[in-house]
Motif scaffolding. Sequence first.
Motif, mmCIF file in Angstrom:
data_model
loop_
_atom_site.group_PDB
_atom_site.id
_atom_site.type_symbol
_atom_site.label_atom_id
_atom_site.label_comp_id
_atom_site.label_asym_id
_atom_site.label_seq_id
_atom_site.Cartn_x
_atom_site.Cartn_y
_atom_site.Cartn_z
ATOM 1 N N GLY A 285 -2.413 12.814 -7.317
ATOM 2 C CA GLY A 285 -1.495 12.930 -6.195
ATOM 3 C C GLY A 285 -2.235 12.804 -4.877
ATOM 4 N N GLY A 286 -1.682 12.035 -3.967
ATOM 5 C CA GLY A 286 -2.294 11.830 -2.666
ATOM 6 C C GLY A 286 -3.176 10.595 -2.576
ATOM 7 N N ASP A 287 -3.533 9.998 -3.724
ATOM 8 C CA ASP A 287 -4.335 8.768 -3.689
ATOM 9 C C ASP A 287 -3.612 7.684 -2.899
ATOM 10 N N ILE A 288 -4.347 6.950 -2.086
ATOM 11 C CA ILE A 288 -3.815 5.764 -1.406
ATOM 12 C C ILE A 288 -4.120 4.595 -2.332
ATOM 13 N N VAL A 289 -3.080 3.850 -2.713
ATOM 14 C CA VAL A 289 -3.225 2.827 -3.751
ATOM 15 C C VAL A 289 -2.711 1.462 -3.312
ATOM 16 N N LEU A 290 -3.185 0.456 -4.030
ATOM 17 C CA LEU A 290 -2.732 -0.913 -3.819
ATOM 18 C C LEU A 290 -1.792 -1.295 -4.950
ATOM 19 N N LEU A 291 -0.612 -1.789 -4.591
ATOM 20 C CA LEU A 291 0.372 -2.283 -5.560
ATOM 21 C C LEU A 291 0.410 -3.803 -5.478
ATOM 22 N N PRO B 140 4.777 -11.072 -12.667
ATOM 23 C CA PRO B 140 6.032 -11.558 -13.247
ATOM 24 C C PRO B 140 6.839 -10.448 -13.929
ATOM 25 N N ALA B 141 6.165 -9.375 -14.366
ATOM 26 C CA ALA B 141 6.849 -8.262 -15.032
ATOM 27 C C ALA B 141 7.276 -7.173 -14.064
ATOM 28 N N GLY B 142 6.909 -7.282 -12.801
ATOM 29 C CA GLY B 142 7.258 -6.267 -11.800
ATOM 30 C C GLY B 142 6.026 -5.719 -11.123
ATOM 31 N N TRP B 143 6.198 -4.643 -10.361
ATOM 32 C CA TRP B 143 5.099 -4.049 -9.610
ATOM 33 C C TRP B 143 4.158 -3.288 -10.530
ATOM 34 N N ILE B 144 2.858 -3.247 -10.185
ATOM 35 C CA ILE B 144 1.847 -2.486 -10.908
ATOM 36 C C ILE B 144 0.883 -1.883 -9.891
ATOM 37 N N ALA B 145 0.443 -0.655 -10.173
ATOM 38 C CA ALA B 145 -0.557 0.000 -9.326
ATOM 39 C C ALA B 145 -1.929 -0.461 -9.789
ATOM 40 N N LEU B 146 -2.682 -1.101 -8.892
ATOM 41 C CA LEU B 146 -3.987 -1.648 -9.250
ATOM 42 C C LEU B 146 -5.082 -0.585 -9.186
ATOM 43 N N GLY B 147 -4.974 0.347 -8.271
ATOM 44 C CA GLY B 147 -5.994 1.375 -8.170
ATOM 45 C C GLY B 147 -6.057 1.990 -6.797
ATOM 46 N N LYS B 148 -6.956 2.959 -6.691
ATOM 47 C CA LYS B 148 -7.139 3.744 -5.471
ATOM 48 C C LYS B 148 -7.948 2.944 -4.452
ATOM 49 N N ILE B 149 -7.533 3.029 -3.195
ATOM 50 C CA ILE B 149 -8.298 2.441 -2.102
ATOM 51 C C ILE B 149 -9.238 3.536 -1.605
ATOM 52 N N VAL B 150 -10.526 3.260 -1.653
ATOM 53 C CA VAL B 150 -11.531 4.237 -1.243
ATOM 54 C C VAL B 150 -12.016 3.881 0.156
ATOM 55 N N VAL C 203 0.868 -1.172 0.000
ATOM 56 C CA VAL C 203 0.000 0.000 0.000
ATOM 57 C C VAL C 203 0.902 1.217 0.000
ATOM 58 N N GLY C 204 0.502 2.250 -0.741
ATOM 59 C CA GLY C 204 1.298 3.468 -0.776
ATOM 60 C C GLY C 204 0.469 4.660 -1.179
ATOM 61 N N GLN C 205 1.145 5.816 -1.277
ATOM 62 C CA GLN C 205 0.484 7.058 -1.639
ATOM 63 C C GLN C 205 1.123 7.605 -2.907
#
Length: 76
Positions: A55-61, A65-75, A22-24
Amino acid sequence: MPNRFESEVDQRITEAAEQHRVGQVAAVVGSRVTVITSGGASITVPRLSTWTPAGGDIVLLAITPAGWIALGKIVP
């Protein structure tokens, strides 16, 4: 001493934690976002096209197999 079921549950929780973060959102450039993870690391990753980050969205990563991806905003 944990029984076999408890050990299996602990293992699955550990595996899930290793595959997700989880990140911002700190910055957005085209289809990539820079995210500051809850551990303090900065990582620039691609995102899913179904989500428009800000900017500022809290997201799930998630790790793929290709590396990290941002799945979307946690509401909340």
